[in-house]
Design a protein around this motif. Structure first.
Motif, PDB file in Angstrom:
ATOM      1  N   SER A   1       0.816  -1.214   0.000  1.00  0.00           N
ATOM      2  CA  SER A   1       0.000   0.000   0.000  1.00  0.00           C
ATOM      3  C   SER A   1       0.848   1.261   0.000  1.00  0.00           C
ATOM      4  CB  SER A   1      -0.916   0.007   1.234  1.00  0.00           C
ATOM      5  OG  SER A   1      -1.729  -1.140   1.277  1.00  0.00           O
ATOM      6  N   ASN A   2       2.128   1.129   0.312  1.00  0.00           N
ATOM      7  CA  ASN A   2       3.035   2.276   0.381  1.00  0.00           C
ATOM      8  C   ASN A   2       4.319   1.971  -0.385  1.00  0.00           C
ATOM      9  OD1 ASN A   2       1.805   4.224   2.653  1.00  0.00           O
ATOM     10  ND2 ASN A   2       1.498   2.098   3.278  1.00  0.00           N
ATOM     11  N   PRO A   3       4.254   1.966  -1.719  1.00  0.00           N
ATOM     12  CA  PRO A   3       5.435   1.611  -2.515  1.00  0.00           C
ATOM     13  C   PRO A   3       6.629   2.519  -2.261  1.00  0.00           C
ATOM     14  CG  PRO A   3       3.703   2.587  -3.887  1.00  0.00           C
ATOM     15  CD  PRO A   3       3.091   2.284  -2.558  1.00  0.00           C
ATOM     16  N   GLY A   4       6.384   3.768  -1.892  1.00  0.00           N
ATOM     17  CA  GLY A   4       7.488   4.672  -1.586  1.00  0.00           C
ATOM     18  C   GLY A   4       8.271   4.196  -0.378  1.00  0.00           C
ATOM     19  N   MET A   5       7.555   3.662   0.614  1.00  0.00           N
ATOM     20  CA  MET A   5       8.227   3.128   1.795  1.00  0.00           C
ATOM     21  C   MET A   5       8.970   1.852   1.441  1.00  0.00           C
ATOM     22  SD  MET A   5       8.693   3.800   5.038  1.00  0.00           S
ATOM     23  CE  MET A   5       7.312   4.789   5.660  1.00  0.00           C
TER      24      MET A   5
END
Length: 296
Positions: free
Chosen positions: A188-192
């Motif tokens: 859900s948080n590809p940046g993380m």
């Protein structure tokens, strides 16, 4: 603290650098502190080797972008994630990748506010405390709550992402929690996900390992089990592992605290009879088998 490798004729003695940094002592401490966890300890040694080689490369003038050091620790409660984070911080400090041997442990409540304008200052204050060391975020997936449109966790995530990228040479972030929930969080948080280079999975302990952990805990507190109590504790562990909400070493520590409580009441019930050292340090089978685990 910066470790400088001795360069001779364009060579670096990695073993000397390893010894100079004191990494071996840290790994040995980790071995003493935690039973089992062979895959975890192997992974930590691999990361330490990577950082050591990078230090040697810098000493020879082989400039490259520093390795990403942000990590994910996944596993059930009581499997040693916090302890390993502390030792990882020690290794990072010994090799000069962080300025301080310093871990700030937080959860969602420390980062996310309850109203508009509250989250940013809370998150930034925690980051300020952790800067130069390691920020350990337990149950990190609780930062993301898509079912609540008015949740402020996303704001904390965005601030973290910015700092993890811009201050990667002065802060290491370790995200921790259950594996399945952390997998969902990263999806859900590809940046993380893109900022976390090292994923370490912590397996559950086996029954024999948990008994060894219990004995180590008791030894540190100057207690011991008599013969029947050791068998009773082994039986307790087998039963407790099959019950809900079992938390590995954390559940064992709680069980020993309750056994100590029963021992104290058993001794006090003697009504003035003298109590010697052996009695004060001994946990009996009676103290173990009085647990509700045996009646369920």
């Amino acid at each position: 603290m910066t470790i400088l490798a001795e360069v001779h004729d364009e060579t670096v003695d990695l073993q000397a650098l390893y010894k100079q940094a004191g990494i071996n002592e840290t790994i040995e401490t980790l071995d003493r502190e935690l039973v089992g966890l062979v895959p975890v300890k192997t992974r930590i040694r691999e990361i330490a080797a990577l950082l050591l080689v990078e230090s040697a490369r810098r000493a020879l003038g082989m400039q490259a972008s520093p390795p990403s050091l942000h990590m994910s620790f996944t596993g059930n409660p009581g499997t040693g994630k916090t302890t390993v984070a502390q030792r990882m911080a020690e290794i990072l400090h010994q090799l000069g990748y962080i300025r301080r041997n310093h871990v700030v442990s937080v959860t969602r409540d420390d980062l996310v506010g309850q109203y508009i304008g509250h989250t940013a200052p809370k998150t930034k204050e925690i980051l300020k405390k952790a800067m130069g060391g390691v920020l350990f975020i337990d149950e990190a997936y609780y930062l993301y709550r898509p079912e609540n449109e008015r949740d402020y966790g996303q704001e904390a995530i965005e601030i973290l992402l910015q700092v993890m990228e811009e201050k990667r040479d002065d802060l290491v972030v370790i995200l921790a929690g259950y594996k399945d929930r952390m997998d969902t969080f990263f999806k859900s948080n590809p940046g993380m996900s893109s900022r976390v280079a090292h994923h370490v999975d912590f397996p559950d302990y086996g029954a024999a390992e948990l008994l060894s952990i219990a004995e180590r805990m008791l030894e540190k507190m100057n207690y011991r089990l008599d013969g029947p109590a050791e068998q009773a504790l082994s039986d307790y562990i087998e039963r407790r592992m099959r019950q809900p909400h079992f938390s590995n070493a954390r559940s064992i520590r709680n069980a020993l605290d309750r056994a100590r409580l029963r021992q104290a009441n058993r001794l006090f019930a003697g009504r003035g009879a003298p109590v010697d050292r052996a009695a004060l340090e001994t946990i009996t089978a009676e103290d173990i088998r009085a647990s509700r685990v045996f009646s369920q």
